[in-house]
Design an enzyme around this catalytic site. Structure first.
Site, PDB file in Angstrom:
ATOM      1  N   ARG A  69      -7.611  -2.679  -0.244  1.00 14.92           N
ATOM      2  CA  ARG A  69      -8.346  -3.612   0.609  1.00 14.92           C
ATOM      3  C   ARG A  69      -7.467  -4.655   1.287  1.00 14.92           C
ATOM      4  O   ARG A  69      -7.611  -4.921   2.482  1.00 14.92           O
ATOM      5  CB  ARG A  69      -9.400  -4.373  -0.209  1.00 14.92           C
ATOM      6  CG  ARG A  69     -10.654  -3.629  -0.440  1.00 14.92           C
ATOM      7  CD  ARG A  69     -11.206  -3.983  -1.803  1.00 14.92           C
ATOM      8  NE  ARG A  69     -10.327  -3.403  -2.811  1.00 14.92           N
ATOM      9  CZ  ARG A  69     -10.469  -2.163  -3.271  1.00 14.92           C
ATOM     10  NH1 ARG A  69     -11.480  -1.454  -2.893  1.00 14.92           N
ATOM     11  NH2 ARG A  69      -9.600  -1.640  -4.140  1.00 14.92           N
TER      12      ARG A  69
ATOM     13  N   LYS B 168      19.046   1.272  -2.598  1.00 13.63           N
ATOM     14  CA  LYS B 168      20.517   1.278  -2.641  1.00 13.63           C
ATOM     15  C   LYS B 168      21.052   0.022  -3.317  1.00 13.63           C
ATOM     16  O   LYS B 168      22.255  -0.221  -3.311  1.00 13.63           O
ATOM     17  CB  LYS B 168      21.078   1.341  -1.224  1.00 13.63           C
ATOM     18  CG  LYS B 168      20.658   2.560  -0.429  1.00 13.63           C
ATOM     19  CD  LYS B 168      21.216   2.456   0.997  1.00 13.63           C
ATOM     20  CE  LYS B 168      20.306   3.109   1.997  1.00 13.63           C
ATOM     21  NZ  LYS B 168      20.535   2.629   3.358  1.00 13.63           N
TER      22      LYS B 168
HETATM   23  N1   CP Z   1      -9.065  -7.202  -4.042  1.00 15.76           N
HETATM   24  C1   CP Z   1      -7.851  -6.654  -3.871  1.00 15.76           C
HETATM   25  O1   CP Z   1      -6.810  -7.354  -3.893  1.00 15.76           O
HETATM   26  O2   CP Z   1      -7.874  -5.309  -3.698  1.00 15.76           O
HETATM   27  P1   CP Z   1      -6.601  -4.394  -3.427  1.00 15.76           P
HETATM   28  O3   CP Z   1      -5.739  -4.466  -4.668  1.00 15.76           O
HETATM   29  O4   CP Z   1      -7.140  -3.031  -3.153  1.00 15.76           O
HETATM   30  O5   CP Z   1      -5.858  -4.974  -2.255  1.00 15.76           O
END
Ligand code: CP
Length: 364
Positions: free
Chosen positions: A92, A121
């Protein structure tokens, strides 16, 4: 060049002095002339800044409903480029920042797997990110090391190419832009109930290691009368630093391990998953988390005007059968992430006025 160095507080303090400050003391170092320049911790945000971001997110959201509005937005930052450096997995946060960049015409590039960069590296992450600042105008980064984004902001501030740095999740300590989208979701959910002030917000699950909760609990101190409930197994309860911040702010809170008792009280239930990626010896495997799940049967005891939130990803802590209830707003939270992150990017580049003018013309 003069503008780059204008009122840059991170140039005026040695790292040794800066990194020993607490989060509230660090907050003002991420502003310039009272405006956010970096977005690194929750403590840097004031109530007027939060209100401004929420208003701007709503204006962007409404402008984006028409083809003319989309074309206007896409022209706003077309001269800028963004680096999305995600050294930890994300769905997200990465995609909503990516979509926000596209919405504003800002060209995004990404490093999501450091084994494909010269870090493999032996290049230090610091040198990698300094390289990004040669090509990009903003660095949006997620890193497993707590405080690492702050270190990068300090380092870049002391080079010839200081660019804004946005913390998209750092270690177990902060996820400030998730907290911004959570505030925006709460504000929208309670706009017919006099806003967030005086509401009862319950956090449930792994509160010891949930960085979204830590950032949001602090932002809620900016809303008078809010009472926070921290509902968790004793070994996963919220940290004493957050409770000390609530005490200093004079905010009401309650620690609990009884979700069933809290459900009828709460205006918002904020569920979280067990963050077992931080286990060093399977500590959370032995914790009975079943009592910290929200089930379809619990809907009957929830206030009719309450909301159920989750930063996602979820596992078993909310039954999928709950998703269809109008009080479940976690999918709305996801979309709000794009709007508030677009508002944040516009604010960091000082482009709010153009949005306000277009919006006024649209609505007059
Ligand atoms: N809420 C959130 O940080 O979701 P992700 O880890 O998918 O970015």
């Amino acid at each position: 060049m003069a503008k780059l160095y204008r009122d840059n507080p991170l140039r005026k303090i040695a790292w040794e002095d800066f990194h020993t400050l607490d989060a509230a003391e660090k907050g003002p170092f991420f502003l310039r002339e009272g405006r956010p320049y970096h977005a690194l911790n929750a403590q840097q945000f004031t109530r007027p800044i939060l209100d401004g971001l929420c208003n701007l997110a709503t204006q962007v959201r409404r402008i984006a409903k028409t083809r003319g509005g989309v074309l206007f937005l896409q022209d706003l930052l077309c001269e800028k480029r963004a680096m999305l450096y995600f050294a930890q997995p994300s769905t997200r946060t990465f995609l909503s920042f990516y979509a926000a960049c596209q919405l504003l015409g800002l060209n995004p590039a990404e490093v999501r797997d450091t084994t494909t960069s010269s870090e493999i590296k032996g290049e230090s992450p610091e040198d990698s990110i300094r390289t990004f600042s040669s090509f990009f105008d903003i660095i949006i980064m997620r890193h497993p090391a707590g405080g690492f984004a702050e270190r990068i902001a300090w380092l870049l501030s002391n080079t010839d190419r200081p660019v804004p740095v946005v913390n998209a999740g750092s270690g177990k300590d902060q996820h400030p832009t998730q907290a911004l989208l959570d505030i925006y979701t709460l504000q929208r959910s309670f706009e017919k109930r006099e806003g967030i002030e005086r509401k009862k917000i319950a956090f449930v699950g792994d509160l010891a290691r949930g960085r979204t909760v830590r950032s949001l609990a602090w932002l809620l101190t900016l809303y008078p009368g809010v009472k926070q409930y921290f509902v968790a197994p004793p070994s996963l309860q919220i940290g004493p630093d957050i409770l000390a911040a609530l005490d200093r702010a004079g905010m009401a809170y309650e620690l609990s391990s009884d979700l069933q008792a809290v459900i009828p009280e709460a205006d918002a239930i904020y569920m979280t998953r067990i963050q077992d990626e931080w286990d060093t010896a399977h500590e959370s495997r032995d914790v009975d988390t079943n009592r910290f799940h929200f089930r379809v049967a619990d809907l009957a005891r929830l206030r009719p005007d309450a909301v159920i939130m989750h930063p996602l990803p979820r596992r078993r802590e909310i039954e999928p059968g709950v998703d269809g209830d109008p009080r479940a707003v976690y999918w709305r939270q996801v979309r709000n992430g794009m709007w508030i992150r677009a508002a944040l990017i516009l604010t960091l580049f000082e482009r709010e006025r153009e949005i306000e003018r277009y919006y006024q013309d649209l609505t007059s």
